[in-house]
Design a protein around this motif. Structure first.
Motif, PDB file in Angstrom:
ATOM      1  N   GLU A   1       0.634  -1.340  -0.156  1.00  0.00           N
ATOM      2  CA  GLU A   1      -0.111   0.211  -0.186  1.00  0.00           C
ATOM      3  C   GLU A   1       0.443   0.961  -0.263  1.00  0.00           C
ATOM      4  O   GLU A   1       2.216   1.450   0.240  1.00  0.00           O
ATOM      5  N   ILE A   2       0.102   2.109  -0.416  1.00  0.00           N
ATOM      6  CA  ILE A   2       0.901   3.815  -0.487  1.00  0.00           C
ATOM      7  C   ILE A   2       0.923   4.001   1.329  1.00  0.00           C
ATOM      8  O   ILE A   2      -0.277   4.396   1.606  1.00  0.00           O
ATOM      9  N   GLN A   3       1.800   4.043   1.946  1.00  0.00           N
ATOM     10  CA  GLN A   3       2.237   4.437   2.976  1.00  0.00           C
ATOM     11  C   GLN A   3       2.828   5.684   3.007  1.00  0.00           C
ATOM     12  O   GLN A   3       3.358   6.522   2.712  1.00  0.00           O
ATOM     13  N   LEU A   4       1.768   6.200   4.310  1.00  0.00           N
ATOM     14  CA  LEU A   4       1.096   8.163   4.617  1.00  0.00           C
ATOM     15  C   LEU A   4       3.164   8.095   5.718  1.00  0.00           C
ATOM     16  O   LEU A   4       3.924   9.007   5.225  1.00  0.00           O
ATOM     17  N   THR A   5       3.446   6.742   6.241  1.00  0.00           N
ATOM     18  CA  THR A   5       4.237   6.692   7.308  1.00  0.00           C
ATOM     19  C   THR A   5       5.922   7.396   6.219  1.00  0.00           C
ATOM     20  O   THR A   5       6.761   8.122   5.908  1.00  0.00           O
ATOM     21  N   ASP A   6       5.774   6.404   4.932  1.00  0.00           N
ATOM     22  CA  ASP A   6       7.343   6.212   3.897  1.00  0.00           C
ATOM     23  C   ASP A   6       6.813   8.184   3.320  1.00  0.00           C
ATOM     24  O   ASP A   6       8.202   8.623   2.856  1.00  0.00           O
ATOM     25  N   ALA A   7       5.913   8.747   3.101  1.00  0.00           N
ATOM     26  CA  ALA A   7       6.133   9.788   2.278  1.00  0.00           C
ATOM     27  C   ALA A   7       6.114  11.072   3.745  1.00  0.00           C
ATOM     28  O   ALA A   7       6.943  12.006   3.667  1.00  0.00           O
ATOM     29  N   ILE A   8       5.941  11.090   4.949  1.00  0.00           N
ATOM     30  CA  ILE A   8       6.731  11.755   5.984  1.00  0.00           C
ATOM     31  C   ILE A   8       7.970  11.275   6.200  1.00  0.00           C
ATOM     32  O   ILE A   8       8.769  12.572   6.112  1.00  0.00           O
ATOM     33  N   ALA A   9       8.447  10.442   5.763  1.00  0.00           N
ATOM     34  CA  ALA A   9       9.915  10.134   6.272  1.00  0.00           C
ATOM     35  C   ALA A   9      11.233  10.564   5.558  1.00  0.00           C
ATOM     36  O   ALA A   9      12.380  10.980   5.804  1.00  0.00           O
ATOM     37  N   LYS A  10      10.026  10.810   4.263  1.00  0.00           N
ATOM     38  CA  LYS A  10      11.162  11.618   3.010  1.00  0.00           C
ATOM     39  C   LYS A  10      11.292  13.046   3.693  1.00  0.00           C
ATOM     40  O   LYS A  10      12.292  13.830   3.031  1.00  0.00           O
ATOM     41  N   GLU A  11      10.370  13.420   4.724  1.00  0.00           N
ATOM     42  CA  GLU A  11      10.941  14.792   4.565  1.00  0.00           C
ATOM     43  C   GLU A  11      12.118  14.945   6.051  1.00  0.00           C
ATOM     44  O   GLU A  11      12.514  15.791   5.790  1.00  0.00           O
ATOM     45  N   ILE A  12      12.083  13.738   6.593  1.00  0.00           N
ATOM     46  CA  ILE A  12      13.223  13.413   7.087  1.00  0.00           C
ATOM     47  C   ILE A  12      14.520  14.302   7.295  1.00  0.00           C
ATOM     48  O   ILE A  12      15.547  14.687   7.106  1.00  0.00           O
ATOM     49  N   GLU A  13      14.811  12.851   5.102  1.00  0.00           N
ATOM     50  CA  GLU A  13      15.391  13.343   4.393  1.00  0.00           C
ATOM     51  C   GLU A  13      15.788  14.476   4.246  1.00  0.00           C
ATOM     52  O   GLU A  13      16.668  15.230   3.882  1.00  0.00           O
TER      53      GLU A  13
END
Ligand code: G1P
Length: 297
Positions: free
Chosen positions: A229-241
């Protein structure tokens, strides 16, 4: 960019299969804790946190949710005629003003991240909240309000967080902690439902988020992750980078996982015991019930 958080997304497209057969004909968000549907708890929390626009991401078969928030003129008239003003007040509390709620449809169940992305056009270039109605949080100060206050200090992205038993951690998004400052933690990574050996901590994401428009942008190109699934967690994690601007927030309050039967029952008991009009009789019943069960063992 506007900084005040006035819009909230409620992803309510899920099928609620864990509550079949009840959810065969009613959305799971209409299931009640005592006498208020789950969705009402979420809306009340958002309103108390200063939210002014409510965006529901729905799917086929969720029409009962739209009706729930609409005016019910016949019912109102009949209550007025019978001078049942208390009930009228209860009824009015569930009615939303025209234009306060917007509904968008998620055509395919592609995941929480995708559901949030469906609201992109209604959010625009401003921070927004996401509330998962399965997570009901009883608190003196509503959880989202606590988070909005914290957000005024930190800016960036904030996710509600709570320590969960390590044996259950794999059912959650988990935070990789950079610095633990007490209620607030800065985060150096996030991972959705990892295998137990890959869990960075047992500090889990709970269903309240304050997010930057950057997360929405990331979602546009977000590949499928855990569970396909397209995960919200993954999209938030990209902001950390990109910006190192993600925080976890240990809220004050008791969270109930109303997406599970056990959690739903616990919430029902807790909310019933907290109700002045029910607690005495209900507690007496519970004690008797428990005593009888114990004696029988
Ligand atoms: C969602 C999120 C997860 C979070 C959880 C909290 O998962 O994807 O990161 O920890 O809500 O309830 P779900 O429970 O919808 O599978």
């Amino acid at each position: 960019m506007k900084n005040k958080v006035t819009k909230a997304i409620f992803p309510v497209a899920g099928l609620g299969t864990r509550f079949l057969p009840a959810t065969k004909s009613i959305p799971k968000e209409i299931l009640c804790l005592v006498d208020r549907p789950l969705i009402q708890y979420a809306i009340d929390e958002a309103r108390e946190a200063g939210i002014e626009e409510y965006i529901f991401v729905t799917s086929r078969g969720k029409g009962a949710l739209e009706d729930y928030f609409d005016a019910a003129p016949q019912l109102e008239q009949s209550l007025k005629a019978k001078k049942k003003f208390d009930l009228l007040k209860v009824l009015n509390h569930s009615t939303m003003d025209s234009g306060e709620i917007a509904y968008v449809r998620q055509r395919e169940a592609l995941g929480l991240g995708h559901a949030v992305l469906c609201a992109e056009r209604l959010i625009g270039d401003e921070p927004f909240a996401v509330i998962l109605t399965d997570d009901v949080i009883a608190a003196d100060k509503p959880c989202l309000k606590q988070m909005i206050e914290a957000h005024e200090q930190t800016g960036g992205n904030i996710v509600a967080a709570m320590e969960v038993p390590p044996s259950k951690a794999s059912a959650y998004g988990l935070l990789d902690i950079k610095e633990d400052m007490g209620a607030l933690v800065s985060v150096k990574g996030m991972v959705e439902k990892p295998e137990p050996e890959d869990a960075p901590s047992n500090l889990a994401v709970i269903g309240r988020y304050i997010l930057t428009p950057g997360v929405m942008k990331n979602l546009r190109t977000q590949a499928a992750g855990a569970g396909g699934e397209i995960q919200l967690t993954d999209a938030i994690a990209k902001e950390i980078e990109k910006y190192d601007n993600v925080f976890g927030f240990r809220f004050d309050g008791q969270r109930y996982d109303c997406g599970s039967k056990a959690g739903f029952l616990q919430a029902t008991v807790a909310f019933a015991l907290a109700r002045g009009d029910l607690s005495e009789e209900f507690m007496e019943f519970l004690i008797k019930m428990v005593d009888t069960r114990r004696a029988a063992q």
